[in-house]
Design a protein around this motif. Structure first.
Motif, mmCIF file in Angstrom:
data_model
loop_
_atom_site.group_PDB
_atom_site.id
_atom_site.type_symbol
_atom_site.label_atom_id
_atom_site.label_comp_id
_atom_site.label_asym_id
_atom_site.label_seq_id
_atom_site.Cartn_x
_atom_site.Cartn_y
_atom_site.Cartn_z
ATOM 1 N N LEU A 166 -43.424 -44.602 6.541
ATOM 2 C CA LEU A 166 -42.411 -44.308 5.529
ATOM 3 C C LEU A 166 -41.096 -45.022 5.847
ATOM 4 N N LEU A 167 -40.706 -45.025 7.111
ATOM 5 C CA LEU A 167 -39.489 -45.744 7.511
ATOM 6 C C LEU A 167 -39.617 -47.236 7.235
ATOM 7 N N TRP A 200 -41.549 -48.629 4.998
ATOM 8 C CA TRP A 200 -41.550 -48.789 3.548
ATOM 9 C C TRP A 200 -40.112 -48.775 3.016
ATOM 10 N N THR A 201 -39.283 -47.851 3.505
ATOM 11 C CA THR A 201 -37.893 -47.780 3.017
ATOM 12 C C THR A 201 -37.101 -49.009 3.444
ATOM 13 N N LYS A 202 -37.339 -49.503 4.652
ATOM 14 C CA LYS A 202 -36.655 -50.706 5.101
ATOM 15 C C LYS A 202 -36.992 -51.901 4.208
ATOM 16 N N GLU A 203 -38.261 -52.021 3.848
ATOM 17 C CA GLU A 203 -38.706 -53.116 2.982
ATOM 18 C C GLU A 203 -38.096 -53.013 1.580
ATOM 19 N N ARG A 204 -37.946 -51.812 1.083
ATOM 20 C CA ARG A 204 -37.392 -51.613 -0.263
ATOM 21 C C ARG A 204 -35.897 -51.872 -0.298
ATOM 22 N N ARG A 205 -35.216 -51.576 0.787
ATOM 23 C CA ARG A 205 -33.765 -51.742 0.813
ATOM 24 C C ARG A 205 -33.354 -53.150 1.181
ATOM 25 N N SER A 254 -35.999 -35.296 1.041
ATOM 26 C CA SER A 254 -36.055 -34.923 2.467
ATOM 27 C C SER A 254 -36.675 -33.540 2.635
#
Length: 123
Positions: free
Chosen positions: A114-115, A117-122, A94
């Protein structure tokens, strides 16, 4: 190869060319693709250092010396990125993002990406 170490800029420039080309590569091929002017002996010395550091292997074929990458680009970039995050941002992702955003390097669209991308990874 012993523990990976950060490459000086000149050696990293050569490795970027090596990674972009299909192996093997010669010093004259590297010279053609360098963006700044270098003497051939400088390139030979840098490639020899990269061989000694375990980034390249080489073999003699006639009058040419052929070079092959021993370290994958992705592996080096993971090492370099992790090293940067630890040394510069005290391992704070961060903090990295905040400094990029505050410095104008990240746009709102980048943050949205970026948000996503993180949603897809989680999941």
């Amino acid at each position: 190869m012993e523990q990976m170490k950060k490459l000086p800029d000149a050696e990293f420039d050569i490795m970027k060319i090596v990674w972009a080309k299909k192996p093997p590569i010669t010093t004259s091929e590297v010279m053609k693709h360098l963006t700044k002017e270098c003497k051939i002996q400088t390139i030979v010395s840098l490639m020899q250092r990269l061989t000694e550091r375990g980034f390249l292997s080489s073999e003699k074929k006639g009058k040419e010396r052929l070079y092959f990458p021993l370290v994958r680009k992705d592996d080096y970039l993971k090492f370099e990125s992790g090293n940067f995050l630890r040394q510069i941002h005290d391992n704070s992702f961060s903090g990295l993002v905040a400094s990029l955003y505050d410095g104008g390097s990240l746009s709102d669209a980048d943050i949205d990406e970026l948000l996503q991308w993180t949603k897809e990874r989680r999941g």
